[in-house]
Design an enzyme around this catalytic site. Structure first.
Site, short mmCIF file in Angstrom:
data_model
loop_
_atom_site.label_atom_id
_atom_site.label_comp_id
_atom_site.label_asym_id
_atom_site.label_seq_id
_atom_site.Cartn_x
_atom_site.Cartn_y
_atom_site.Cartn_z
CB SER A 119 -0.86 0.00 1.26
OG SER A 119 -1.33 1.29 1.55
CE1 TYR A 146 -4.08 -2.02 4.93
CE2 TYR A 146 -3.42 0.25 4.51
CZ TYR A 146 -3.85 -0.98 4.04
OH TYR A 146 -4.05 -1.17 2.69
N1 NAP Z 1 -8.59 -0.33 -2.04
C1 NAP Z 1 -7.61 0.50 -1.81
O1 NAP Z 1 -7.76 1.73 -1.91
C2 NAP Z 1 -6.25 -0.06 -1.44
C3 NAP Z 1 -5.18 0.84 -1.37
C4 NAP Z 1 -3.93 0.34 -1.02
C5 NAP Z 1 -3.74 -1.00 -0.80
N2 NAP Z 1 -4.81 -1.85 -0.87
C6 NAP Z 1 -4.56 -3.26 -0.62
O2 NAP Z 1 -5.08 -4.02 -1.68
C7 NAP Z 1 -5.49 -5.30 -1.22
C8 NAP Z 1 -6.91 -5.58 -1.69
O3 NAP Z 1 -7.76 -4.59 -1.15
P1 NAP Z 1 -9.22 -4.31 -1.72
O4 NAP Z 1 -9.48 -2.88 -1.47
O5 NAP Z 1 -9.34 -4.87 -3.07
O6 NAP Z 1 -10.10 -5.16 -0.68
P2 NAP Z 1 -11.63 -5.65 -0.78
O7 NAP Z 1 -12.32 -5.04 -1.95
O8 NAP Z 1 -12.18 -5.45 0.57
O9 NAP Z 1 -11.49 -7.22 -1.09
C9 NAP Z 1 -10.90 -8.05 -0.14
C10 NAP Z 1 -10.85 -9.47 -0.67
O10 NAP Z 1 -10.18 -10.27 0.30
C11 NAP Z 1 -11.05 -11.29 0.82
N3 NAP Z 1 -10.77 -11.38 2.25
C12 NAP Z 1 -10.91 -10.38 3.16
N4 NAP Z 1 -10.53 -10.82 4.37
C13 NAP Z 1 -10.15 -12.11 4.22
C14 NAP Z 1 -9.67 -13.10 5.11
N5 NAP Z 1 -9.54 -12.87 6.42
N6 NAP Z 1 -9.37 -14.33 4.62
C15 NAP Z 1 -9.54 -14.60 3.31
N7 NAP Z 1 -9.98 -13.69 2.42
C16 NAP Z 1 -10.30 -12.47 2.86
C17 NAP Z 1 -12.47 -10.80 0.47
O11 NAP Z 1 -13.36 -11.89 0.22
P3 NAP Z 1 -14.24 -12.59 1.38
O12 NAP Z 1 -14.91 -11.45 2.10
O13 NAP Z 1 -15.14 -13.51 0.68
O14 NAP Z 1 -13.25 -13.30 2.22
C18 NAP Z 1 -12.22 -10.08 -0.84
O15 NAP Z 1 -12.16 -11.00 -1.90
C19 NAP Z 1 -5.33 -5.27 0.30
O16 NAP Z 1 -4.13 -5.89 0.65
C20 NAP Z 1 -5.26 -3.80 0.62
O17 NAP Z 1 -4.55 -3.55 1.80
C21 NAP Z 1 -6.06 -1.40 -1.19
#
Ligand code: NAP
Length: 313
Positions: free
Chosen positions: A190, A203
């Site tokens: 991130s 985080y």
């Molecule tokens: N979105 C942003 O702005 C952003 C920015 C910087 C970095 N990131 C990073 O990008 C990555 C993805 O983020 P995102 O925003 O795409 O998240 P998201 O939309 O909330 O999706 C999270 C995914 O992970 C699964 N998940 C969540 N907790 C889990 C657990 N305990 N065990 C297994 N699966 C789990 C969820 O499916 P289920 O609920 O079915 O398990 C879902 O498929 C993360 O590492 C985040 O820190 C995101």
């Protein structure tokens, strides 16, 4: 006095020249990564790196977008998340649209007991060319460390999902890659790993771990045919960010994953998307870190106040 003025003048000129040089280097690097290299297809060759791609947190957001983009490139896909229902739906969607084979593994990365032997059994014997360590969890809202609700559970939860999963998945998949002398590991960190992010301390620190682990591993295994990339996104439109509308600096996950995948093999550490790379470059190169840390703190204080006010109403 005149000598002092002249000395200050030359120091100022030297600093300005240095800044211009850094600006020019940053610009050239961005033009290469997001422009010319992409046009000339200088990035990693996904077709020859192995049949399967494994993606954690693959049913939503950035993880799902990586799964779709890798299926578009012809990879068979292993999707790992918690909900079997969501996994089956996404697996079917991907198999139908791209005519690839899909496999699902339902595990919760916040539990460490037994899940890695379940995953090891499910991926045994697969020719895994790509591992995307995407799963991650964040704070509900920016908060002072000691005031985080349910801190006793939040600490192991965040460390297990954000850090332990990356290290253990790597331990499971890397031996096969080393044996075949090819493979790509993409770790989604991130932009909060670029600079300590107050009120998101757990985080931000967990993502700095992912970033350091990836960079060290890339240097260790590059000569053995393995690419390890650290990806540091700013905001992307997903459930986690709670941003609903895409804009130039907050892309939808598909746009983000497409741009980030094109940087594999070109950059071992990247913000993955041109506007994010420019933002990353400004906060790490142009602004002094004490100023960025202060701005982040004040910004997160505002978000915290707004969240608490809304909650109280
Ligand atoms: N979105 C942003 O702005 C952003 C920015 C910087 C970095 N990131 C990073 O990008 C990555 C993805 O983020 P995102 O925003 O795409 O998240 P998201 O939309 O909330 O999706 C999270 C995914 O992970 C699964 N998940 C969540 N907790 C889990 C657990 N305990 N065990 C297994 N699966 C789990 C969820 O499916 P289920 O609920 O079915 O398990 C879902 O498929 C993360 O590492 C985040 O820190 C995101």
């Amino acid at each position: 006095m005149a000598a002092l003025c002249s000395c200050c003048y030359w120091i100022g000129m030297a600093l300005a020249a240095l800044l211009c040089l850094r600006l020019a280097c940053g610009l050239l690097c961005a033009l290469w990564t997001f422009g010319l290299a992409r046009l000339l297809r200088f990035g990693a060759d996904f077709s020859s790196c192995g049949r399967w791609a494994v993606i954690t947190g693959a049913t939503d957001g950035i993880g799902k977008a990586y799964a779709i983009e890798l299926a578009r490139k012809g990879k068979d896909i292993v999707l790992i998340s918690r909900s079997q229902e969501k996994l089956s739906k996404v697996a079917l969607e991907i198999a139908d649209q791209f005519h690839v084979v899909t496999k699902t593994i339902a595990v919760d990365f916040s539990n460490v007991e037994g899940i890695y032997s379940t995953i090891a059994d499910a991926i045994k014997g697969l020719d895994i060319g790509i591992l995307v360590n995407n799963v991650g969890t964040s704070h509900t809202y920016p908060e002072y460390f000691l005031d985080i609700a349910d801190l006793n559970n939040v600490i192991p939860h965040m460390i297990n999902v954000n850090i332990f999963s990356v290290v253990k998945m790597t331990q499971l998949v890397l031996p096969g890659m080393v044996e075949r002398s090819r493979g790509i590991i993409i770790n989604i960190a991130s932009a909060t790993a670029l600079i300590p992010c107050s009120l998101l301390s757990l985080y931000s620190a967990s993502k700095a771990y992912v970033d350091f682990f990836s960079r060290a591993l890339d240097t260790e295994y590059r000569s053995r045919g393995i690419i390890v990339q650290s990806v540091l996104p700013f905001f992307v439109v997903t459930n986690m960010s709670r941003i609903k509308k895409a804009s130039l600096d907050k892309p939808d996950p598909g746009t983000y994953a497409q741009a980030a995948l094109a940087t594999v093999g070109l950059r071992s550490r990247t913000c993955g998307y041109l506007p994010h790379s420019i933002m990353g470059w400004i906060i790490t190169t142009i602004l002094p870190s004490f100023a960025t840390e202060k701005i982040l703190l004040e910004n997160n204080k505002l978000i915290r106040a707004r969240y608490l006010k809304k909650k109280a109403q």
